[in-house]
Design an enzyme around this catalytic site. Structure first.
Site, PDB file in Angstrom:
ATOM      1  N   LYS A 138      52.261 -16.345  74.898  1.00  0.00           N
ATOM      2  CA  LYS A 138      52.690 -15.862  73.578  1.00  0.00           C
ATOM      3  C   LYS A 138      52.087 -14.519  73.140  1.00  0.00           C
ATOM      4  O   LYS A 138      52.610 -13.473  73.455  1.00  0.00           O
ATOM      5  CB  LYS A 138      52.376 -16.926  72.534  1.00  0.00           C
ATOM      6  CG  LYS A 138      53.032 -18.266  72.861  1.00  0.00           C
ATOM      7  CD  LYS A 138      53.355 -19.038  71.633  1.00  0.00           C
ATOM      8  CE  LYS A 138      53.810 -20.436  72.013  1.00  0.00           C
ATOM      9  NZ  LYS A 138      54.812 -20.984  71.166  1.00  0.00           N
ATOM     10  N   ASP A 148      43.831 -24.471  76.856  1.00  0.00           N
ATOM     11  CA  ASP A 148      45.151 -23.854  76.751  1.00  0.00           C
ATOM     12  C   ASP A 148      45.195 -23.020  75.473  1.00  0.00           C
ATOM     13  O   ASP A 148      45.329 -23.544  74.373  1.00  0.00           O
ATOM     14  CB  ASP A 148      46.225 -24.946  76.738  1.00  0.00           C
ATOM     15  CG  ASP A 148      47.636 -24.375  76.643  1.00  0.00           C
ATOM     16  OD1 ASP A 148      47.775 -23.160  76.439  1.00  0.00           O
ATOM     17  OD2 ASP A 148      48.598 -25.159  76.778  1.00  0.00           O
ATOM     18  N   TYR A 153      50.699 -29.951  73.570  1.00  0.00           N
ATOM     19  CA  TYR A 153      51.839 -29.501  74.387  1.00  0.00           C
ATOM     20  C   TYR A 153      51.343 -28.403  75.317  1.00  0.00           C
ATOM     21  O   TYR A 153      50.625 -27.493  74.885  1.00  0.00           O
ATOM     22  CB  TYR A 153      52.938 -28.955  73.458  1.00  0.00           C
ATOM     23  CG  TYR A 153      54.132 -28.375  74.166  1.00  0.00           C
ATOM     24  CD1 TYR A 153      55.008 -29.201  74.866  1.00  0.00           C
ATOM     25  CD2 TYR A 153      54.398 -27.012  74.134  1.00  0.00           C
ATOM     26  CE1 TYR A 153      56.123 -28.678  75.511  1.00  0.00           C
ATOM     27  CE2 TYR A 153      55.505 -26.471  74.775  1.00  0.00           C
ATOM     28  CZ  TYR A 153      56.366 -27.309  75.461  1.00  0.00           C
ATOM     29  OH  TYR A 153      57.465 -26.777  76.098  1.00  0.00           O
TER      30      TYR A 153
HETATM   31  N1  PMP Z   1      50.850 -24.341  75.685  1.00  0.00           N
HETATM   32  C1  PMP Z   1      50.873 -24.386  74.343  1.00  0.00           C
HETATM   33  C2  PMP Z   1      49.628 -24.791  73.600  1.00  0.00           C
HETATM   34  C3  PMP Z   1      52.034 -24.033  73.656  1.00  0.00           C
HETATM   35  O1  PMP Z   1      52.059 -24.099  72.320  1.00  0.00           O
HETATM   36  C4  PMP Z   1      53.168 -23.613  74.385  1.00  0.00           C
HETATM   37  C5  PMP Z   1      54.447 -23.174  73.700  1.00  0.00           C
HETATM   38  N2  PMP Z   1      54.647 -23.582  72.432  1.00  0.00           N
HETATM   39  C6  PMP Z   1      53.088 -23.602  75.781  1.00  0.00           C
HETATM   40  C7  PMP Z   1      51.910 -23.960  76.397  1.00  0.00           C
HETATM   41  C8  PMP Z   1      54.271 -23.190  76.611  1.00  0.00           C
HETATM   42  O2  PMP Z   1      54.502 -21.819  76.500  1.00  0.00           O
HETATM   43  P1  PMP Z   1      55.928 -21.192  76.828  1.00  0.00           P
HETATM   44  O3  PMP Z   1      56.847 -21.648  75.746  1.00  0.00           O
HETATM   45  O4  PMP Z   1      55.675 -19.726  76.834  1.00  0.00           O
HETATM   46  O5  PMP Z   1      56.328 -21.694  78.164  1.00  0.00           O
END
Ligand code: PMP
Length: 443
Positions: free
Chosen positions: A276, A248, A145
């Site tokens: 995060k 990511d 994701y």
């Molecule tokens: N990349 C990864 C690997 C994630 O786990 C998440 C959120 N769970 C995101 C991007 C998106 O981040 P945000 O919820 O801060 O938009």
């Protein structure tokens, strides 16, 4: 007796004015059943609900809090920034300081750009790799994701195995209505932990792929670690094909180690994205990488704007957070590792002793309990085919009644922070034993 009447009442009120009673489907009834718990505040490893119940919190705001709740160093930095101008949207020294810290902590990062959320940061990164290379396509992995924007919103949630297509040519499955038509036309989906799959995808699209985009540890399908040597091999493969590698680290950055997966696995990505854990609870995200690529963002090149980028209050929180995480030989990160490993071992023992089939998979502070008869889960297809998400949800919700709070989604994971103590682990394992050994759960 675990009474949560006030949460139930508040949820009734919330449903009148908020869709699903909240601001994200993952916080609503899909995960929490009748109603979610309404929380009032938190400190250290504990979170409190509206009825005055206190819980050991292993969710930690979906991983935003590597230091735990309301860390005094972060709280002081936020209070000071708030009382002297939360956001100036001008050049500020703190922006330089946080960027310097990131550059010093994360291998391969020469230049940095700030954004607000993981989604936003990844949106900018994808535009950047296309703009820089002049190529249209990206390779994305099944079960990863990268935010809720259109071009990566495919194959990120668990699905019935029959819907996935053949492993050699997975069906690209959009996760939402309303995506821009053709948004996924340039997104190639392949299985993770499988170098041949990437090699085939790159060979079939010569000169068309801008980047391969990966999580360092699969963190949105429980926790699935990379096979030994997989990430460095992915780096070599992408280099051979002259394709960029994007890592990511929204979840893993500054948590799995001060230098994240870049440091732990020796990835050597061209670009890396953070969210995060960077802002310690404030919406701060960043991406960075080789200067030659990042410079494509300079005026007139690849556009990335944002009124809220580099908010002063958020950057002060990030600075206090990064200092606390990396000070003292990164003792805080090591503490969270020890806690996570002890918790994973304790929960596995509780499963085994209760005779409930399952595995606890984790890397340091990140872990997930997977109810499965299949042994280890090593990719998305394994997860879809063999993990009982409903049983997990019952397990998590039953823990609430025993003073333990965690994600009710089998596809997310538990997070140990620097604020958790051995007593939190003991009490949690005890609560897990009670749930697992209860006849009603086994039924
Ligand atoms: N990349 C990864 C690997 C994630 O786990 C998440 C959120 N769970 C995101 C991007 C998106 O981040 P945000 O919820 O801060 O938009």
């Amino acid at each position: 007796m675990h009474a949560t009447d006030r949460s139930r009442e508040l949820f009734g009120r919330a449903l009148d004015v908020l869709v699903e009673g909240g601001s994200s489907p993952s916080r609503g009834p899909a995960n929490y059943g009748d109603y979610p718990l309404f929380m009032t505040g938190a400190s250290g490893s504990r979170i409190r609900d509206e009825d005055g119940n206190e819980y050991i919190d292993w969710m930690m705001a979906y991983g935003c809090l590597p230091l735990g709740h309301a860390d005094p160093r972060v709280a002081e930095a936020v209070a000071n920034a708030a009382s002297s101008g939360a956001h100036l949207a001008t050049a500020t020294e703190v922006e330089v300081e946080v960027a310097e810290r990131i550059r010093d902590l994360v291998p391969g990062v020469e230049k940095v750009r700030f954004a607000n959320t993981g989604t936003e940061s990844m949106m900018a990164v994808l535009r950047l790799v296309r703009g820089y290379t002049g190529r249209p396509k990206i390779v994305k992995f099944e079960g990863h994701y990268h935010g809720w924007h259109d071009e990566v919103l495919a194959n990120c949630h668990p699905k019935p195995p029959g819907a996935l297509g053949h492993r050699r040519s997975p069906i690209t499955i959009p996760e939402s209505s309303g995506l821009v038509r053709g948004a996924l036309d340039d997104t190639i989906v392949v299985p993770w932990n499988d170098l041949d799959a990437v090699d085939r995808a790159l060979r079939s699209n010569p000169g068309r792929v801008a980047a391969v985009v990966t999580e360092g540890i699969m963190a949105n399908m429980g926790v699935i670690p990379p096979e030994s040597g997989y990430l460095p091999a992915l780096r070599r493969l992408t280099r051979e094909h002259d394709v960029l590698l994007v890592l990511d680290e929204t979840v893993t950055g500054f948590r799995i180690g001060p230098g994240g997966c870049q440091e732990r696995y020796g990835v050597g990505a061209d670009l890396v994205s953070f969210g995060k854990g960077l802002g310690a609870g404030l919406p701060v995200a960043a991406f960075g990488g080789r200067a030659g690529i990042m410079e494509a963002l300079a005026w007139g090149g690849v556009l990335h704007y944002g009124t809220q980028n580099g908010s002063r209050i958020g950057l002060h929180a990030a600075l206090a957070n990064l200092r606390a995480l990396s000070d003292d030989g990164s003792a805080a990160v090591r503490g969270a590792w020890d806690t996570g490993e002890a918790l994973a071992a304790g929960l596995q023992e509780a499963l085994d002793d209760a005779g409930v089939p399952g595995v606890v998979q984790g890397v340091g502070p990140m872990l997930q309990v997977m109810f499965t008869e299949a042994g280890r889960i090593s990719d998305y297809r394994d997860f879809c085919g063999h993990v009982d998400g409903e049983r997990y949800r019952r397990f998590a919700l039953a823990l609430f009644g025993r003073g333990v709070y965690t994600t009710p989604s089998a596809a997310l994971h538990w997070m140990a922070s620097a604020a958790h103590a051995p007593e939190d682990v003991e009490r949690t394992v005890e609560a897990a034993r009670e749930v697992l050994e209860d006849g009603a759960f086994a039924a």
